[in-house]
Design an enzyme around this catalytic site. Structure first.
Site, PDB file in Angstrom:
ATOM      1  N   CYS A  16      -5.822  -3.155   2.091  1.00 19.78           N
ATOM      2  CA  CYS A  16      -5.730  -3.047   3.351  1.00 19.78           C
ATOM      3  C   CYS A  16      -6.775  -3.453   4.402  1.00 19.78           C
ATOM      4  O   CYS A  16      -7.350  -4.283   4.332  1.00 19.78           O
ATOM      5  CB  CYS A  16      -4.739  -2.036   3.820  1.00 19.78           C
ATOM      6  SG  CYS A  16      -4.077  -2.239   5.708  1.00 19.78           S
ATOM      7  N   GLU A  37       0.858  -1.040  -0.111  1.00 18.35           N
ATOM      8  CA  GLU A  37       0.011  -0.002  -0.054  1.00 18.35           C
ATOM      9  C   GLU A  37       0.938   1.215  -0.064  1.00 18.35           C
ATOM     10  O   GLU A  37       2.104   1.401   0.769  1.00 18.35           O
ATOM     11  CB  GLU A  37      -0.842  -0.083   1.245  1.00 18.35           C
ATOM     12  CG  GLU A  37      -1.828   1.147   1.480  1.00 18.35           C
ATOM     13  CD  GLU A  37      -2.621   1.051   2.558  1.00 18.35           C
ATOM     14  OE1 GLU A  37      -3.727   1.846   2.771  1.00 18.35           O
ATOM     15  OE2 GLU A  37      -2.316   0.055   3.568  1.00 18.35           O
ATOM     16  N   LYS A  52      -9.212   2.873  -2.266  1.00 22.35           N
ATOM     17  CA  LYS A  52      -9.567   1.765  -1.274  1.00 22.35           C
ATOM     18  C   LYS A  52     -10.805   2.294  -0.888  1.00 22.35           C
ATOM     19  O   LYS A  52     -11.508   3.368  -0.925  1.00 22.35           O
ATOM     20  CB  LYS A  52      -8.376   2.444   0.044  1.00 22.35           C
ATOM     21  CG  LYS A  52      -8.630   1.597   1.028  1.00 22.35           C
ATOM     22  CD  LYS A  52      -7.327   2.068   2.201  1.00 22.35           C
ATOM     23  CE  LYS A  52      -7.466   1.288   3.368  1.00 22.35           C
ATOM     24  NZ  LYS A  52      -6.152   1.432   4.267  1.00 22.35           N
TER      25      LYS A  52
END
Length: 641
Positions: free
Chosen positions: A169, A47, A116
């Site tokens: 994540c 990330e 994300k």
């Protein structure tokens, strides 16, 4: 993706410098080049790998964002000749917001950008300070690295027929991860770019999370988290990388390594497709939403000769001793619980078992003993009968008698030689004619004895045949193939051996322990032909039908994985290299296919028995196959090998 459906993927953990985009891009390039040399087809980086995750409020600085965009543009350019697809994390501006993004690129082209979805803002995480959520973004375009690219949380990518999706994540930790819908939309591989700091106990939970999500989505899951180069102001990043497939971890990085790492694994897309086809619950969720699929063909790079994947030669038997011991205990519990229920239902307090001194009858007897102990019944209600015949050896005869005595069951000896000799006279069979009639008449005589004694004693006949014998049809129809309840019906031979060995190791009585160990060491045989001149077993099953470890390997992958002969051969060569050569494996694979198809009629008439593992052959449960099916398709493929 190769001809057998294997896709070589990698999770790359580069050295990073916080806010040094050019340095980070150079390290990403170096690992990508290493991946290309190893035949990797898709590689994922952590990330925000272009900037590093721990930049804090610097992420709002235009200078850093401009530098990241420029470094990304250079990264796309310098890797344009590499025959792989790359996924790298970067902060990107869109409209008036900043997004934490995964950028997918290959051959100098940016295929798309995935933002994300879940932005954590608790404990040590405060990403909401900088980033907006990508939830709801679909069919948009974003300016990135000097060009426009598709932008959306629902994007999936298809490179050389391998479709994959991306989450970042925290997305994995959400109640409904985006990867769940991406998988239902068609993605067979999920890549997760992460920067997850360490905390005591967190890693074990993470491993479970990755494995479970790969299992729920019936996918391969490639997780890549930040490593040593991130800031340690308040947090430590250990460099976690995991590759899981359908609930199982295939590869993982060394945690807390100071060096760069490239974790490579071959994931089996063909098997995932097979699993999705057979899983009706998964199919029900497919097609509920529409999404954008971005397709691209990438020239083939180097194809490594060896698989980056462990092929277990004993797929039914856990390699880890602790897990294997726990599995043995669980199997005994399943078998004894099933038998206990059948005894309660039939109001039987007695069972009859034929004891040969071999593995299968020993396991059935151990299960019966455990069942009677569980129900509080007297072990003398277990009527164990040994029936010496023309091929019975002193070793198996002695072990049968010893074990029955040591376990405290009722022991009976009923020789079958005279009955079989009379039967040969009745049907006109020359006793020197050692044909199938000579052998099967003994098996049927033994079954008749067991059934008649059971009638006399108001008892239930417990079958001893195992899964491997059912697969090969290595049982006499209406002989040892038949019983009133088959406790071993879904236990393969390779596992039977380990179960009896485990029972021996945990047995408190030294004499019984020695007997069980000797049974484990005895060659597998039906003992239907006379012993040799030394009194030893002359008829060894594995010399006749082939090694059970090979047949159990074939059985597992034919039923559980849906593999064809070519792939089974390839994997068997990998798993058994140094033990069996290609010619030997091919010989017994041909035997397996011929016998499996020809012997279905025996399985169609098999008695009840408890399902133990994920592979079972009950016609009322896992395996529905007509007795008249042809093996021509599979044998034709064999002829090309």
């Amino acid at each position: 993706m190769d001809n057998f459906g294997f896709l070589k993927v990698a999770a790359a953990i580069p050295h990073l410098r916080v806010a040094d985009c050019d340095y980070n891009a150079a390290r990403i390039t170096a690992l990508a080049e290493e991946g290309a040399q190893r035949g990797v087809e898709i590689v994922v980086f952590p990330e925000l790998a272009l900037t590093a995750y721990t930049c804090g409020d610097l992420l709002l600085q235009p200078a850093l964002l401009d530098a990241a965009d420029a470094a990304l543009e250079e990264l796309v350019r310098t890797t344009r000749k590499l025959p792989l697809t790359m996924i790298a994390g970067a902060p990107l501006r869109h409209g008036s917001s900043l997004y934490n993004c995964a950028v997918v690129f290959s051959q100098g082209r940016i295929l798309g950008v995935v933002p994300k979805t879940y932005i954590p803002d608790y404990t040590e995480f405060y990403e909401n300070r900088w980033f907006a959520s990508g939830a709801g973004i679909t069919e948009e375009q974003i300016a990135v690295a000097g060009r426009k690219a598709d932008f959306g949380a629902d994007l999936t990518f298809e490179v050389n027929s391998a479709e994959f999706g991306i989450e970042i994540c925290e997305d994995l930790w959400a109640a409904v991860p985006p990867s769940s819908q991406l998988a239902l939309n068609g993605a067979k591989v999920i890549f997760n770019l992460s920067a997850s700091p360490e905390a005591v106990g967190k890693h074990d939970y993470l491993r479970q999370l990755v494995a479970q999500q790969s299992g729920r989505t019936i996918s391969a899951y490639v997780y890549c988290s930040a490593g040593f180069g991130e800031s340690s102001t308040d947090l430590v990043f250990a460099g976690n990388a995991l590759v899981a497939e359908n609930g199982r971890i295939l590869r993982e990085a060394e945690r807390f390594s100071l060096g760069e790492q490239l974790v490579v694994a071959d994931v089996d897309l063909e098997r995932l497709e097979f699993e999705r086809r057979r899983n009706t619950s998964f199919r029900q969720g497919q097609g509920a939403t529409e999404n954008t699929v971005i397709e691209m063909e990438v020239p083939e790079g180097l194809r490594a000769a060896a698989l980056d994947r462990d092929i277990d030669p004993l797929p039914f038997v856990p390699g880890d001793e602790t897990l294997r011991n726990a599995r043995c205990e669980e199997i005994f519990q399943i078998q004894s619980h099933g038998l206990a229920r059948r005894l309660r239902h039939t109001r039987c307090e007695r069972v009859v078992i034929g004891i040969s001194g071999g593995l299968d009858s020993t396991l059935a007897l151990l299960v019966a003993v455990r069942t009677f102990d569980k129900l509080g019944l007297d072990r003398r209600g277990i009527i164990a009968i040994t029936m010496p015949g023309f091929g019975t050896t002193d070793r198996t005869y002695r072990n049968a008698l010893d074990l029955m005595r040591q376990l405290g069951v009722t022991s009976r000896e009923i020789p079958i030689r005279d009955a079989c000799t009379q039967h040969f006279r009745d049907i006109g069979l020359d006793p020197e004619d050692r044909s199938v009639a000579y052998e099967n008449s003994q098996a049927r005589e033994r079954t008749q004895v067991l059934m008649d004694v059971a009638n006399m004693e108001s008892a239930l006949v417990v079958g001893t045949g195992d899964l491997s014998e059912l697969a090969l049809g290595w049982a006499t129809y209406n002989g040892d193939q038949m019983s009133m309840y088959g406790v071993n019906a879904s236990v393969p031979k390779t596992l039977v051996r380990h179960l009896v060995s485990w029972a021996a190791d945990t047995e408190k009585d030294p004499a019984a322990r020695d007997t069980l160990h000797d049974i484990v060491d005895t060659p597998v045989s039906p003992e239907l032909l006379p012993a040799d001149s030394r009194g030893s077993i002359a008829q060894k099953t594995e010399e006749l039908v082939g090694p059970y470890e090979l047949h159990d390997f074939f059985l597992y992958h034919f039923l559980r994985s849906g593999y064809g002969p070519a792939k089974m051969l390839f994997l068997a060569e990998t798993a058994f290299g140094g033990t069996y050569d290609r010619t030997t494996i091919l010989k017994w694979l041909r035997v397996f296919i011929r016998r499996f198809f020809a012997q279905q009629f025996k399985r169609s008439a098999m008695p009840d028995g408890p399902k133990v593992g994920s592979v079972a052959l009950s016609p009322r449960g896992d395996w529905r196959m007509p007795s008249d099916a042809s093996a021509a398709v599979w044998l034709k493929e064999l002829e090309t090998l």
